[in-house]
Design a protein around this motif. Structure first.
Motif, PDB file in Angstrom:
ATOM      1  N   UNK A 181       9.741   3.543  -9.671  1.00 41.98           N
ATOM      2  CA  UNK A 181       8.952   4.009 -10.800  1.00 41.98           C
ATOM      3  C   UNK A 181       7.961   5.007 -10.204  1.00 41.98           C
ATOM      4  N   UNK A 182       8.091   6.287 -10.557  1.00 40.49           N
ATOM      5  CA  UNK A 182       7.291   7.315  -9.900  1.00 40.49           C
ATOM      6  C   UNK A 182       5.796   7.075 -10.017  1.00 40.49           C
ATOM      7  N   UNK A 183       5.415   6.380 -11.052  1.00 38.86           N
ATOM      8  CA  UNK A 183       3.988   6.077 -11.209  1.00 38.86           C
ATOM      9  C   UNK A 183       3.516   5.093 -10.143  1.00 38.86           C
ATOM     10  N   UNK A 184       4.478   4.401  -9.524  1.00 39.75           N
ATOM     11  CA  UNK A 184       4.150   3.429  -8.474  1.00 39.75           C
ATOM     12  C   UNK A 184       4.789   3.846  -7.155  1.00 39.75           C
ATOM     13  N   UNK A 185       4.825   5.148  -6.884  1.00 46.38           N
ATOM     14  CA  UNK A 185       5.512   5.676  -5.705  1.00 46.38           C
ATOM     15  C   UNK A 185       4.975   5.076  -4.410  1.00 46.38           C
ATOM     16  N   UNK A 186       3.652   5.009  -4.272  1.00 44.42           N
ATOM     17  CA  UNK A 186       3.048   4.525  -3.031  1.00 44.42           C
ATOM     18  C   UNK A 186       3.457   3.086  -2.737  1.00 44.42           C
ATOM     19  N   UNK A 187       3.408   2.230  -3.766  1.00 39.10           N
ATOM     20  CA  UNK A 187       3.784   0.824  -3.579  1.00 39.10           C
ATOM     21  C   UNK A 187       5.265   0.698  -3.233  1.00 39.10           C
ATOM     22  N   UNK A 188       6.092   1.497  -3.901  1.00 41.87           N
ATOM     23  CA  UNK A 188       7.536   1.447  -3.635  1.00 41.87           C
ATOM     24  C   UNK A 188       7.838   1.893  -2.206  1.00 41.87           C
ATOM     25  N   UNK A 189       7.157   2.925  -1.762  1.00 44.76           N
ATOM     26  CA  UNK A 189       7.385   3.434  -0.407  1.00 44.76           C
ATOM     27  C   UNK A 189       6.975   2.385   0.638  1.00 44.76           C
ATOM     28  N   UNK A 190       5.874   1.691   0.403  1.00 39.24           N
ATOM     29  CA  UNK A 190       5.444   0.654   1.333  1.00 39.24           C
ATOM     30  C   UNK A 190       6.442  -0.499   1.377  1.00 39.24           C
ATOM     31  N   UNK A 191       6.994  -0.868   0.223  1.00 33.64           N
ATOM     32  CA  UNK A 191       8.023  -1.906   0.180  1.00 33.64           C
ATOM     33  C   UNK A 191       9.259  -1.466   0.955  1.00 33.64           C
ATOM     34  N   UNK A 192       9.596  -0.193   0.787  1.00 34.46           N
ATOM     35  CA  UNK A 192      10.755   0.365   1.485  1.00 34.46           C
ATOM     36  C   UNK A 192      10.553   0.300   2.998  1.00 34.46           C
ATOM     37  N   UNK A 193       9.358   0.661   3.451  1.00 33.59           N
ATOM     38  CA  UNK A 193       9.061   0.648   4.885  1.00 33.59           C
ATOM     39  C   UNK A 193       9.114  -0.771   5.444  1.00 33.59           C
TER      40      UNK A 193
END
Length: 542
Positions: A154-166
């Motif tokens: 969800x682009x509005x939650x990009x930062x959180x998604x990226x951290x989960x990905x890492x």
């Protein structure tokens, strides 16, 4: 269900693959092969650009630059070892894409290795080539590390998604599976970890003499083009190191490069060492606190940093190292730079790269900083040892308060080692390298270096005591003034001498200890003897 996914794909190993090197050529090849594999991964991503609405997040590169690269910059390993992108599709389509990327990259990796066998052992029979290829395949199977993860976005939650990905990527790497090869022969002359290629299979029962004879028999079959300097008679390589030794020829054919500057070979480091005594420098620079720059809350911010890194690595770094100076750029991947250079240009190149990194136009901007290690050594010193040393120096620079520092090490042929760490900018807002250059010029023209010897004699015996780790400023200043006046070779006026003295005191105050300052004086004396001043290096500090 069709939705957007944030995906990351990485290629490795990085350090161990690159570091197994006996020549500059091997070192360049390791870096370039990894960069090329990322280029090939991007090709597969771009094949799905329209179908899956591909949007690159890191690195941000254009399809044209991947499909039709600039020939003048083609020899530079400028792509990082990871790709982060946004794609649209259902889960099965995204997984299929990433599996296809992995399959293609692995296939290209094997093709590079097999091409080396075909070229180097062109005079061998098909059966002999097949035996070498099978041995190489076994070594490659346990080498290449590729990891990929995908996370609904969800682009509005990009930062959180990226951290989960890492976090998921990190967990995946922690579960790394280790394979084992059944090898009994003598190890590779370069990496010392894999069995050197032999046409006849080496068994555990074979004697050392039999193993040596098998190696000699195999490598006697290499073609004339790979005899002499390319692969010496006492060099026996594994499939991986052979791939690296042949890599430049492979890429020259792969990209159909006919221009000499496209993929010219390094003749060892003959072009950059000083002719009289054979010293050269290796620089390793890395951006500080990059995680803070890559923590944008939206995709656009993250992509903006990626674009700036690509511009710095792809344009600014080659311009400074190779176009404006006589250095040899090994790789420039985002905020990571490694280059070989002549001693007289070393300080100049280091400073220019550092301040270019924080330049508003060619770098990341005024808030960005970088730390670097710079080692100077003789051409006869083992390359592997020097690469380890420059990494250690870079880590020492990173350990300096607030980072943003330069660690310098000089290894003389006699075995003496002098190391020190300095901030790029002093507390008086002077560029440190500028101060060093002014003192070096003074040593060359106006003041004998004997004052350094006398100062060392006076203070070094005191410095083992903890209370004298950092000698008070007024004592250092008084003794330096006395010794420098006695060491004058010209009609240098007192006020000119005083100006240089205050610059030295400024440098002393930036050191962790007076012993480090003594090492700095020795380093400047070395640069003075090796003509370590080259042009105007005045930089704008940010």
């Amino acid at each position: 269900m069709t939705e957007q996914y944030l995906v990351t794909f990485t290629v490795g190993p990085v350090q161990s693959f690159i570091a197994s090197a006996r020549k500059v050529e091997d070192f360049w090849s390791g870096s370039y092969i990894l960069s090329h594999l990322v280029r090939e991964a991007l090709r597969i991503f771009f094949d799905k650009e329209q179908e899956m609405n591909l949007e690159l997040v890191f690195p941000v590169v254009k399809k044209r630059d991947i499909i039709e690269p600039n020939l003048e910059e083609l020899h530079i390993a400028s792509l990082p070892n990871r790709i982060t992108a946004i794609v649209t599709g259902d889960e099965a389509e995204v997984v299929s894409l990433l599996r296809n990327v992995e399959k293609h990259v692995r296939s290209e990796f094997y093709n590079i290795a097999y091409a080396a066998i075909d070229r180097v052992f062109a005079d061998a029979t098909a059966q002999e080539q097949n035996a070498l290829q099978q041995q190489t395949t076994a070594q490659l199977d346990n080498l290449l590390e590729m990891y990929w993860v995908a996370q609904p976005l969800n682009k509005a939650e990009f930062s959180d998604t990226r951290l989960q990905l890492e976090r998921r990527l990190g967990a995946l790497k922690n579960e790394k599976q280790f394979g084992q090869i059944d090898e009994h022969g003598l190890t590779c002359s370069v990496c010392k970890s894999k069995e050197a290629l032999t046409i006849e299979r080496v068994e555990a029962a074979h004697s050392y003499k039999e193993m040596k004879e098998q190696l000699a028999s195999t490598w006697a079959k290499r073609t004339k083009a790979y005899q002499g300097k390319r692969i010496k008679d006492n060099e026996f390589l594994c499939g991986v190191c052979l791939m690296k030794r042949h890599a430049r020829d492979y890429f020259k054919e792969h990209f159909n490069v006919k221009m000499a500057q496209g993929f010219k070979r390094f003749d060892a480091i003959a072009d950059i060492v000083d002719e009289d005594e054979g010293y050269y420098a290796i620089l390793m620079l890395d951006g500080d606190n990059m995680g803070q720059h890559l923590t944008g809350n939206d995709v656009t911010t993250y992509q903006d940093v990626s674009k700036k890194l690509a511009k710095f690595a792809g344009r600014k770094v080659p311009e400074i190292v190779e176009k404006n100076n006589k250095g040899v750029l090994v790789y420039a991947g985002g905020d990571d730079v490694l280059a070989f250079m002549p001693v007289p240009e070393a300080l100049q190149i280091a400073q220019q790269l550092r301040f270019a990194f924080s330049d508003e136009q060619g770098g990341l901007g005024k808030n960005a900083t970088a730390s670097a290690g710079l080692v100077v050594a003789h051409v006869k010193a083992p390359l592997q040892l020097l690469l380890d040393e420059v990494r250690k120096l870079e880590k020492k620079a990173k350990a300096y308060p607030n980072k943003n520092a330069l660690a310098i090490g000089v290894h003389t042929r006699s075995g003496e080692i002098s190391e020190t760490v300095l901030p790029w900018t002093t507390s008086t807002q002077h560029a440190t390298v500028d101060l060093l250059q002014r003192v070096i010029t003074l040593l060359k023209e106006d003041v004998s270096t004997t004052f350094i010897h006398r100062f060392t004699e006076a203070f070094l015996p005191l410095l083992d005591a903890e209370q004298y780790k950092k000698v008070p400023k007024y004592l250092v200043e008084t003794e330096l003034r006395r010794l420098m006046k006695r060491a004058r070779k010209t009609d240098l006026r007192d006020e000119q001498l005083e100006d240089v003295l205050q610059q030295l005191i400024t440098l002393h105050e930036e050191q962790n200890s007076t012993k480090d300052f003594i090492y700095l004086l020795k380093i400047m004396r070395f640069f003075e003897r090796k003509d370590g001043v080259n042009g105007d290096v005045t930089a704008t500090t940010n």
